[in-house]
Design a protein around this motif. Structure first.
Motif, mmCIF file in Angstrom:
data_model
loop_
_atom_site.group_PDB
_atom_site.id
_atom_site.type_symbol
_atom_site.label_atom_id
_atom_site.label_comp_id
_atom_site.label_asym_id
_atom_site.label_seq_id
_atom_site.Cartn_x
_atom_site.Cartn_y
_atom_site.Cartn_z
ATOM 1 N N SER A 1 0.830 -1.210 0.000
ATOM 2 C CA SER A 1 0.000 0.000 0.000
ATOM 3 C C SER A 1 0.863 1.259 0.000
ATOM 4 O O SER A 1 0.529 2.248 -0.640
ATOM 5 N N GLY A 2 1.991 1.198 0.703
ATOM 6 C CA GLY A 2 2.908 2.334 0.736
ATOM 7 C C GLY A 2 3.580 2.570 -0.602
ATOM 8 O O GLY A 2 3.780 3.708 -1.018
ATOM 9 N N ARG A 3 3.922 1.486 -1.288
ATOM 10 C CA ARG A 3 4.574 1.616 -2.597
ATOM 11 C C ARG A 3 3.651 2.266 -3.620
ATOM 12 O O ARG A 3 4.100 2.955 -4.524
ATOM 13 N N MET A 4 2.344 2.031 -3.461
ATOM 14 C CA MET A 4 1.377 2.590 -4.417
ATOM 15 C C MET A 4 1.140 4.077 -4.193
ATOM 16 O O MET A 4 0.853 4.801 -5.142
ATOM 17 N N THR A 5 1.253 4.533 -2.945
ATOM 18 C CA THR A 5 0.867 5.916 -2.647
ATOM 19 C C THR A 5 2.038 6.851 -2.335
ATOM 20 O O THR A 5 1.884 8.064 -2.417
ATOM 21 N N THR A 6 3.185 6.306 -1.956
ATOM 22 C CA THR A 6 4.314 7.168 -1.584
ATOM 23 C C THR A 6 5.481 7.003 -2.555
ATOM 24 O O THR A 6 5.583 5.995 -3.243
ATOM 25 N N LYS A 7 6.330 8.010 -2.567
ATOM 26 C CA LYS A 7 7.511 7.992 -3.436
ATOM 27 C C LYS A 7 8.689 8.528 -2.635
ATOM 28 O O LYS A 7 8.568 9.548 -1.945
ATOM 29 N N ILE A 8 9.826 7.842 -2.684
ATOM 30 C CA ILE A 8 11.021 8.283 -1.964
ATOM 31 C C ILE A 8 11.847 9.184 -2.889
ATOM 32 O O ILE A 8 12.159 8.803 -4.021
ATOM 33 N N VAL A 9 12.169 10.376 -2.393
ATOM 34 C CA VAL A 9 12.894 11.370 -3.186
ATOM 35 C C VAL A 9 14.151 11.798 -2.422
ATOM 36 O O VAL A 9 14.087 12.117 -1.239
ATOM 37 N N SER A 10 15.287 11.789 -3.099
ATOM 38 C CA SER A 10 16.534 12.264 -2.491
ATOM 39 C C SER A 10 16.517 13.791 -2.444
ATOM 40 O O SER A 10 16.247 14.449 -3.448
ATOM 41 N N LYS A 11 16.775 14.340 -1.253
ATOM 42 C CA LYS A 11 16.787 15.796 -1.097
ATOM 43 C C LYS A 11 17.972 16.179 -0.214
ATOM 44 O O LYS A 11 17.831 16.415 0.987
ATOM 45 N N PRO A 12 19.179 16.233 -0.792
ATOM 46 C CA PRO A 12 20.393 16.476 -0.007
ATOM 47 C C PRO A 12 20.459 17.848 0.649
ATOM 48 O O PRO A 12 21.202 18.035 1.607
ATOM 49 N N GLU A 13 19.664 18.807 0.171
ATOM 50 C CA GLU A 13 19.743 20.165 0.726
ATOM 51 C C GLU A 13 18.915 20.357 1.997
ATOM 52 O O GLU A 13 19.055 21.367 2.682
#
Length: 200
Positions: A17-29
């Motif tokens: 369910s998490g894979r369908m609704t969330t997205k992991i984004v790299s944000k180094p700042e």
């Protein structure tokens, strides 16, 4: 730490369910280790922002539990789950439309105010300490399906909350984090003092 490799690993840890609704984004700042904006009802995408330079300073179990807690919180925010407040919002919107059609300014203001109050109540419920505690409990349940015991999962999440505060340079935990830590200590068997009834 290679962000793309870690993202793939974290996707495997997440529930379907998490894979369908969330997205992991790299944000180094960003200054926070892991962060997510409060999900809006009109936006289906629920990104989780991770600063991987800070993230790598946590242990693998701490990272797993932090991610599972964030996913559980994001997927636990329900704007359209039927209850009294959603009913009041809908009634207020419909009333506002009817009053607008009749050019009744006072009626529109009353209906709009009613909808605004109910919407604020829904938002506050989803931002409450209870929602964080529920997300902790959900993360621990998911972690148990990933091979952790309940006590281990609670310990890892507890140590992750404390470690994140240090990594981010905060001198102390906020009130909600303190409540969560006390609850996690009780679940992990590290404290005989559980949550007060008012928080359950």
């Amino acid at each position: 730490m290679e962000p793309n490799v870690e993202i793939r690993r974290l996707l495997d840890v997440m529930p379907a369910s998490g894979r369908m609704t969330t997205k992991i984004v790299s944000k180094p700042e960003q200054a926070k280790v892991i962060d997510a904006s409060f999900p809006q009802p009109w936006n289906q995408a629920r990104p989780i922002y991770i600063n991987f330079d800070l993230w790598r300073r946590l242990t693998k179990p701490q990272r797993d539990l932090l991610l599972l807690q964030m996913v559980s919180w994001l997927t636990g925010v329900k704007w359209f789950k039927p209850n009294i407040y959603q009913g009041v919002v809908l009634a207020g919107l419909l009333g506002g439309l009817l009053e607008a059609a009749q050019s009744d300014v006072v009626g529109v203001a009353v209906a709009g105010g009613l909808s605004a109050i109910a919407t604020f109540r829904i938002w506050r419920t989803n931002k409450s300490q209870e929602s964080e505690l529920n997300a902790d409990a959900a993360a621990i349940r998911i972690a148990q399906r990933r091979g952790y015991s309940e006590a281990e999962a609670a310990q890892h999440l507890l140590s992750a909350i404390e470690a994140v505060a240090k990594i981010e340079g905060r001198s102390s935990l906020d009130f909600t984090e303190l409540i969560r830590c006390q609850n996690l200590r009780a679940i992990a068997g590290l404290s005989a003092v559980g949550m007060p009834e008012s928080y359950k």
